[in-house]
Motif scaffolding. Sequence first.
Motif, PDB file in Angstrom:
ATOM      1  N   TYR A   6       0.801  -1.073  -0.146  1.00  0.00           N
ATOM      2  CA  TYR A   6      -0.082   0.033  -0.067  1.00  0.00           C
ATOM      3  C   TYR A   6       0.907   1.202   0.160  1.00  0.00           C
ATOM      4  CZ  TYR A   6      -4.429  -2.375   0.684  1.00  0.00           C
ATOM      5  OH  TYR A   6      -5.598  -3.183   0.525  1.00  0.00           O
ATOM      6  N   HIS A   7       2.278   1.116  -0.055  1.00  0.00           N
ATOM      7  CA  HIS A   7       3.014   2.281  -0.109  1.00  0.00           C
ATOM      8  C   HIS A   7       4.033   2.491  -1.181  1.00  0.00           C
ATOM      9  CE1 HIS A   7       5.368   4.879   3.077  1.00  0.00           C
ATOM     10  NE2 HIS A   7       5.263   5.497   2.070  1.00  0.00           N
ATOM     11  N   THR A   8       3.317   3.060  -1.932  1.00  0.00           N
ATOM     12  CA  THR A   8       3.914   3.449  -3.505  1.00  0.00           C
ATOM     13  C   THR A   8       3.925   5.051  -3.911  1.00  0.00           C
ATOM     14  OG1 THR A   8       2.898   1.274  -4.060  1.00  0.00           O
ATOM     15  CG2 THR A   8       3.904   2.582  -5.998  1.00  0.00           C
ATOM     16  N   HIS A   9       4.870   5.423  -4.233  1.00  0.00           N
ATOM     17  CA  HIS A   9       4.870   6.999  -4.874  1.00  0.00           C
ATOM     18  C   HIS A   9       4.637   7.072  -6.228  1.00  0.00           C
ATOM     19  CE1 HIS A   9       5.331   8.522  -0.719  1.00  0.00           C
ATOM     20  NE2 HIS A   9       6.010   7.620  -0.425  1.00  0.00           N
ATOM     21  N   THR A  10       4.815   8.239  -6.719  1.00  0.00           N
ATOM     22  CA  THR A  10       5.030   8.349  -8.221  1.00  0.00           C
ATOM     23  C   THR A  10       5.885   9.719  -8.246  1.00  0.00           C
ATOM     24  OG1 THR A  10       3.124  10.115  -8.510  1.00  0.00           O
ATOM     25  CG2 THR A  10       2.367   7.797  -8.075  1.00  0.00           C
ATOM     26  N   ASP A  39       0.725   8.193  -2.963  1.00  0.00           N
ATOM     27  CA  ASP A  39       1.866   9.404  -3.123  1.00  0.00           C
ATOM     28  C   ASP A  39       1.533  10.570  -2.166  1.00  0.00           C
ATOM     29  OD1 ASP A  39       4.103  10.647  -4.178  1.00  0.00           O
ATOM     30  OD2 ASP A  39       3.217  11.209  -6.246  1.00  0.00           O
ATOM     31  N   HIS A  40       2.736  11.385  -1.879  1.00  0.00           N
ATOM     32  CA  HIS A  40       2.655  12.324  -0.808  1.00  0.00           C
ATOM     33  C   HIS A  40       1.559  13.137  -1.265  1.00  0.00           C
ATOM     34  CE1 HIS A  40       6.332  11.157   1.023  1.00  0.00           C
ATOM     35  NE2 HIS A  40       6.822  11.008  -0.315  1.00  0.00           N
ATOM     36  N   ALA A  41       0.708  13.521  -0.280  1.00  0.00           N
ATOM     37  CA  ALA A  41      -0.639  14.200  -0.453  1.00  0.00           C
ATOM     38  C   ALA A  41      -0.302  15.633  -0.622  1.00  0.00           C
ATOM     39  CB  ALA A  41      -1.750  14.051   0.405  1.00  0.00           C
ATOM     40  N   PHE A  81      -3.344   7.894  -0.452  1.00  0.00           N
ATOM     41  CA  PHE A  81      -2.424   9.213  -0.260  1.00  0.00           C
ATOM     42  C   PHE A  81      -1.564   8.912   1.068  1.00  0.00           C
ATOM     43  CE2 PHE A  81      -5.891  11.243  -2.311  1.00  0.00           C
ATOM     44  CZ  PHE A  81      -5.210  12.180  -3.446  1.00  0.00           C
ATOM     45  N   GLU A  82      -0.307   9.352   0.864  1.00  0.00           N
ATOM     46  CA  GLU A  82       0.369   9.353   2.119  1.00  0.00           C
ATOM     47  C   GLU A  82       0.493  10.857   2.789  1.00  0.00           C
ATOM     48  OE1 GLU A  82       4.648   8.429   1.903  1.00  0.00           O
ATOM     49  OE2 GLU A  82       4.947   8.424   4.126  1.00  0.00           O
ATOM     50  N   PHE A  83      -0.426  11.100   4.008  1.00  0.00           N
ATOM     51  CA  PHE A  83      -0.423  12.423   4.284  1.00  0.00           C
ATOM     52  C   PHE A  83       0.342  12.729   5.814  1.00  0.00           C
ATOM     53  CE2 PHE A  83      -3.574  11.891   7.968  1.00  0.00           C
ATOM     54  CZ  PHE A  83      -3.869  10.565   7.887  1.00  0.00           C
ATOM     55  N   TRP A 222       6.616  -0.992   0.817  1.00  0.00           N
ATOM     56  CA  TRP A 222       7.744  -1.131   0.237  1.00  0.00           C
ATOM     57  C   TRP A 222       8.451   0.722   0.178  1.00  0.00           C
ATOM     58  CZ3 TRP A 222      11.215  -4.100  -1.714  1.00  0.00           C
ATOM     59  CH2 TRP A 222      10.947  -5.516  -1.778  1.00  0.00           C
ATOM     60  N   ASP A 223       7.457   1.413   0.382  1.00  0.00           N
ATOM     61  CA  ASP A 223       7.582   3.016   0.263  1.00  0.00           C
ATOM     62  C   ASP A 223       8.474   3.249  -1.092  1.00  0.00           C
ATOM     63  OD1 ASP A 223       7.834   5.478   1.027  1.00  0.00           O
ATOM     64  OD2 ASP A 223       8.883   5.336   2.801  1.00  0.00           O
ATOM     65  N   ALA A 224       7.975   2.641  -2.256  1.00  0.00           N
ATOM     66  CA  ALA A 224       8.669   2.641  -3.382  1.00  0.00           C
ATOM     67  C   ALA A 224       8.766   3.947  -3.928  1.00  0.00           C
ATOM     68  CB  ALA A 224       8.131   1.503  -4.769  1.00  0.00           C
ATOM     69  N   HIS A 225       9.812   4.346  -4.415  1.00  0.00           N
ATOM     70  CA  HIS A 225      10.023   5.727  -5.065  1.00  0.00           C
ATOM     71  C   HIS A 225      10.725   5.373  -6.506  1.00  0.00           C
ATOM     72  CE1 HIS A 225       9.650   7.312  -1.106  1.00  0.00           C
ATOM     73  NE2 HIS A 225       9.366   8.622  -1.701  1.00  0.00           N
ATOM     74  N   ASP A 226      10.669   4.261  -6.807  1.00  0.00           N
ATOM     75  CA  ASP A 226      11.300   3.569  -8.004  1.00  0.00           C
ATOM     76  C   ASP A 226      10.631   2.210  -8.376  1.00  0.00           C
ATOM     77  OD1 ASP A 226      12.991   2.108  -9.907  1.00  0.00           O
ATOM     78  OD2 ASP A 226      14.653   3.045  -9.097  1.00  0.00           O
TER      79      ASP A 226
HETATM   80 ZN   LIG Z   1       6.207   7.260   1.443  1.00  0.00          ZN
END
Ligand SMILES: [Zn+2]
Length: 259
Positions: A6-10, A39-41, A81-83, A222-226
Amino acid sequence: MQKFNYHTHTKRCNHAVGSDEEYVQCAIEAGLNLLGFSDHAPFSKPFDGYRMEFNELSEYICSLKNLQEKYKDEIVIRIGFEFEYYEEMSGEIEKLCELSDYMIVGQHNREFAGQDYGKCCKDEDLEIYSESVVQAMKKGYADIVAHPDYFMLGRDSWNESCEKAARKIALCSKKLNIPLELNLNGVRYGQHEINGSMKFSYPYREFWEIVEEFQCPVVMGWDAHDPKLFLDKERVEQVKALVSGLNLNFLEVLDLKRK
Ligand SMILES: [Zn+2]
Ligand SMILES: [Zn+2]
């Protein structure tokens, strides 16, 4: 292996790479059956450069809805969102809740656009940190707490103030059945000296000993940024080793969908 993330960025957050579709493709390749984007809100007022703009919201949701449809036979996609929680921003946070399937609280800054706990977190800051995270849960905004031990990035000791903050968060997580995230991407910061020896900031073992004690629900994130990060199998083993021997209550499935 946990089959959801559930932790994925764009790349809208300005510190991630890859297209939305590449995250989906890599998640499928890694064997996931559910991918949540978080993604970071955005906030309507300037905060930092590390999040999408307010006016990118509808494009973010539209892009993910298209991918939901395109890949519906291969993977479930959820929009989140991650807020950061600040009481005065409750109205905006509630609007984000309405737009999303789920939300994760990742409390990085002490006050709105203020001090980053990852740079410095004093004992007295820990009370503000834990109270913010607990309020985000109690108000029903947070469905997962991202890297609840993030504060260790800005500290060189674990002490009774850390333990108190950890207990406060763990108690609330257990009571409200809100999962705490064992973050798979904290190790990217490397090690620094804590209580006299070199350690990763988070996951931080003493924090997770308290999570074990309370038997809080736990998920890996994962907190994926890639997008390629999903394919790094060694990462899971590396992070699991940091909490080896602890009897953590890992969830096997988690289906978050607000609407
Ligand atoms: Zn994050
Ligand atoms: Zn980020």
